[in-house]
Design an enzyme around this catalytic site. Sequence first.
Site, PDB file in Angstrom:
ATOM      1  N   GLY A  45       0.774  -1.231   0.000  1.00  0.00           N
ATOM      2  CA  GLY A  45       0.000   0.000   0.000  1.00  0.00           C
ATOM      3  C   GLY A  45       0.809   1.287   0.000  1.00  0.00           C
ATOM      4  N   GLU A 100       3.798   4.958   5.582  1.00  0.00           N
ATOM      5  CA  GLU A 100       2.592   4.140   5.564  1.00  0.00           C
ATOM      6  C   GLU A 100       1.477   4.851   4.819  1.00  0.00           C
ATOM      7  OE1 GLU A 100       1.830   1.207   5.947  1.00  0.00           O
ATOM      8  OE2 GLU A 100       1.774   0.531   8.008  1.00  0.00           O
ATOM      9  N   ASP A 101       0.650   4.079   4.127  1.00  0.00           N
ATOM     10  CA  ASP A 101      -0.524   4.656   3.479  1.00  0.00           C
ATOM     11  C   ASP A 101      -1.590   4.996   4.505  1.00  0.00           C
ATOM     12  OD1 ASP A 101      -0.948   1.980   4.050  1.00  0.00           O
ATOM     13  OD2 ASP A 101      -1.881   1.494   2.139  1.00  0.00           O
ATOM     14  N   ASP A 104      -4.244   2.264  10.992  1.00  0.00           N
ATOM     15  CA  ASP A 104      -5.594   1.916  11.445  1.00  0.00           C
ATOM     16  C   ASP A 104      -5.498   1.328  12.850  1.00  0.00           C
ATOM     17  OD1 ASP A 104      -8.277   1.261  11.648  1.00  0.00           O
ATOM     18  OD2 ASP A 104      -8.349   0.066   9.834  1.00  0.00           O
ATOM     19  N   LYS A 132      -6.377   6.790  11.035  1.00  0.00           N
ATOM     20  CA  LYS A 132      -7.740   6.409  11.405  1.00  0.00           C
ATOM     21  C   LYS A 132      -7.744   6.031  12.890  1.00  0.00           C
ATOM     22  CE  LYS A 132      -9.748   3.459   8.561  1.00  0.00           C
ATOM     23  NZ  LYS A 132     -10.397   2.247   7.995  1.00  0.00           N
ATOM     24  N   PHE A 153     -14.389   2.364   5.396  1.00  0.00           N
ATOM     25  CA  PHE A 153     -13.592   1.482   4.542  1.00  0.00           C
ATOM     26  C   PHE A 153     -13.206   2.223   3.267  1.00  0.00           C
ATOM     27  CE2 PHE A 153     -13.176  -2.233   1.597  1.00  0.00           C
ATOM     28  CZ  PHE A 153     -12.020  -2.712   2.181  1.00  0.00           C
ATOM     29  N   VAL A 154     -11.925   2.559   3.168  1.00  0.00           N
ATOM     30  CA  VAL A 154     -11.449   3.341   2.031  1.00  0.00           C
ATOM     31  C   VAL A 154     -10.496   2.538   1.150  1.00  0.00           C
ATOM     32  CG1 VAL A 154     -11.756   5.596   3.125  1.00  0.00           C
ATOM     33  CG2 VAL A 154      -9.612   4.380   3.448  1.00  0.00           C
ATOM     34  N   ASP A 160      -6.293  -1.059  -0.831  1.00  0.00           N
ATOM     35  CA  ASP A 160      -6.991  -1.995  -1.699  1.00  0.00           C
ATOM     36  C   ASP A 160      -8.140  -2.701  -1.005  1.00  0.00           C
ATOM     37  OD1 ASP A 160      -5.831  -5.283  -1.387  1.00  0.00           O
ATOM     38  OD2 ASP A 160      -5.193  -3.679  -0.049  1.00  0.00           O
ATOM     39  N   ARG A 166      -6.009  -0.113  -5.872  1.00  0.00           N
ATOM     40  CA  ARG A 166      -4.778   0.574  -5.474  1.00  0.00           C
ATOM     41  C   ARG A 166      -4.398   1.685  -6.456  1.00  0.00           C
ATOM     42  NH1 ARG A 166      -2.099  -2.325  -1.377  1.00  0.00           N
ATOM     43  NH2 ARG A 166      -2.461  -4.561  -1.385  1.00  0.00           N
TER      44      ARG A 166
END
Length: 182
Positions: A45, A100-101, A104, A132, A153-154, A160, A166
Amino acid sequence: MMIDNDIEKTIVGREEIVEIIDRLGKELTRDYKDKYPILVGILKGCIPFMSDLMKHLDFHLEIGYMDVSSYFGGLTGAVDVKIEMDLNMPVKGRHVLIAEDIVDSGRTLHAVIKLLEHRGAKSVKVVTLLDKPEGRKIDYVPAYIGVTIPKVFVVGYGLDYEGRYRNLPYVGLLKPEIYEND
């Protein structure tokens, strides 16, 4: 794009991503200009974010990647981290910046940070496009945050669902009917 039809709404648009990366690049350049860090991406990601971010960093750095899988189980909910691909360079005595993308739950990231600290990294900090905090399972706040998003949920810009989406140039909310039937 045809895959745009699967997106309910845009959460972070292209223009906002460019602004975020520019801001983060300036902050990181200020903080790392004399440190020669290792910029570590957690695959897969991180690729769009890390690639764009590097173009805004005005200091010497090395890059590396890790591919890490986490399994949560047992009565304690312990994290078992499996390293699919490890760094190919030592971190002892080095500053490490993890790109990091999204942050969470924080579980996998926490385990990677502890591993790098155990290996003797001088410092380990995280730069993330998306944070998040409502999804957090451990108490952790990244050092550099692009934007905070709600617990939704993104997908897109590296994120992805089942390996898809992606390549979207923005971050969007995936329509529930796409994943609810799985």
